[in-house]
Design a protein around this motif. Sequence first.
Motif, PDB file in Angstrom:
ATOM      1  N   PRO A  11     -10.604   8.164   5.374  1.00  0.00           N
ATOM      2  CA  PRO A  11      -9.339   8.051   6.096  1.00  0.00           C
ATOM      3  C   PRO A  11      -8.172   8.345   5.148  1.00  0.00           C
ATOM      4  N   LEU A  12      -7.237   9.139   5.609  1.00  0.00           N
ATOM      5  CA  LEU A  12      -6.089   9.515   4.797  1.00  0.00           C
ATOM      6  C   LEU A  12      -4.905   8.612   5.116  1.00  0.00           C
ATOM      7  N   ILE A  13      -5.184   7.304   5.085  1.00  0.00           N
ATOM      8  CA  ILE A  13      -4.163   6.302   5.372  1.00  0.00           C
ATOM      9  C   ILE A  13      -4.221   5.245   4.282  1.00  0.00           C
ATOM     10  N   GLY A  14      -3.225   4.382   4.232  1.00  0.00           N
ATOM     11  CA  GLY A  14      -3.167   3.367   3.191  1.00  0.00           C
ATOM     12  C   GLY A  14      -4.309   2.373   3.240  1.00  0.00           C
ATOM     13  N   ASP A  15      -4.575   1.788   4.415  1.00  0.00           N
ATOM     14  CA  ASP A  15      -5.624   0.791   4.547  1.00  0.00           C
ATOM     15  C   ASP A  15      -6.898   1.478   5.021  1.00  0.00           C
ATOM     16  N   TYR A  16      -7.650   2.029   4.094  1.00  0.00           N
ATOM     17  CA  TYR A  16      -8.798   2.860   4.438  1.00  0.00           C
ATOM     18  C   TYR A  16     -10.086   2.066   4.654  1.00  0.00           C
ATOM     19  N   GLU A  57     -20.169  10.778  19.158  1.00  0.00           N
ATOM     20  CA  GLU A  57     -19.467   9.680  19.822  1.00  0.00           C
ATOM     21  C   GLU A  57     -18.654   8.849  18.828  1.00  0.00           C
ATOM     22  N   GLU A  58     -19.273   8.465  17.731  1.00  0.00           N
ATOM     23  CA  GLU A  58     -18.609   7.567  16.780  1.00  0.00           C
ATOM     24  C   GLU A  58     -17.541   8.280  15.948  1.00  0.00           C
ATOM     25  N   MET A  59     -17.742   9.544  15.636  1.00  0.00           N
ATOM     26  CA  MET A  59     -16.719  10.302  14.917  1.00  0.00           C
ATOM     27  C   MET A  59     -15.500  10.517  15.805  1.00  0.00           C
ATOM     28  N   THR A  60     -15.720  10.764  17.082  1.00  0.00           N
ATOM     29  CA  THR A  60     -14.614  10.915  18.038  1.00  0.00           C
ATOM     30  C   THR A  60     -13.822   9.619  18.138  1.00  0.00           C
ATOM     31  N   ARG A  61     -14.542   8.514  18.217  1.00  0.00           N
ATOM     32  CA  ARG A  61     -13.875   7.206  18.297  1.00  0.00           C
ATOM     33  C   ARG A  61     -13.092   6.909  17.021  1.00  0.00           C
ATOM     34  N   ALA A  62     -13.691   7.201  15.861  1.00  0.00           N
ATOM     35  CA  ALA A  62     -13.006   6.975  14.581  1.00  0.00           C
ATOM     36  C   ALA A  62     -11.744   7.821  14.483  1.00  0.00           C
ATOM     37  N   ALA A  63     -11.813   9.075  14.941  1.00  0.00           N
ATOM     38  CA  ALA A  63     -10.654   9.967  14.879  1.00  0.00           C
ATOM     39  C   ALA A  63      -9.545   9.497  15.813  1.00  0.00           C
ATOM     40  N   ALA A  64      -9.906   8.878  16.927  1.00  0.00           N
ATOM     41  CA  ALA A  64      -8.889   8.343  17.842  1.00  0.00           C
ATOM     42  C   ALA A  64      -8.179   7.150  17.209  1.00  0.00           C
ATOM     43  N   ASP A  65      -8.922   6.346  16.435  1.00  0.00           N
ATOM     44  CA  ASP A  65      -8.346   5.160  15.802  1.00  0.00           C
ATOM     45  C   ASP A  65      -7.554   5.493  14.535  1.00  0.00           C
ATOM     46  N   ALA A  66      -8.003   6.513  13.798  1.00  0.00           N
ATOM     47  CA  ALA A  66      -7.344   6.920  12.550  1.00  0.00           C
ATOM     48  C   ALA A  66      -7.318   8.448  12.529  1.00  0.00           C
ATOM     49  N   PRO A  67      -6.324   9.068  13.155  1.00  0.00           N
ATOM     50  CA  PRO A  67      -6.351  10.515  13.365  1.00  0.00           C
ATOM     51  C   PRO A  67      -6.335  11.361  12.096  1.00  0.00           C
TER      52      PRO A  67
END
Length: 82
Positions: A11-16, A57-67
């Motif tokens: 994830p390219l966010i602070g809280d990874y 399914e799970e990669m799609t869900r992860a991308a929706a939560d942390a784009p």
Amino acid sequence: MRTAVDISMYPLIGDYLLPIQAFIDRLNTHPGLIVRTNALATQIWGELDQVMAILTEEMTRAAADAPQLVFVMKVLPGLAPP
């Protein structure tokens, strides 16, 4: 056909840590998969069609939560868990 998948999520966010742990936790809920995690990646074993459907399914869900994230994945057909 049996397969082994080695997957890492970045994830390219602070809280990874939270999105990574949520992804791994969801993978562990699917019967028929063997999921093992180490410091660098998660290894998944199962039937190729099932593994790929669950990962989609799970990669799609992860991308929706942390784009903003990156997945790195290796697929090794025919391997059984050690």
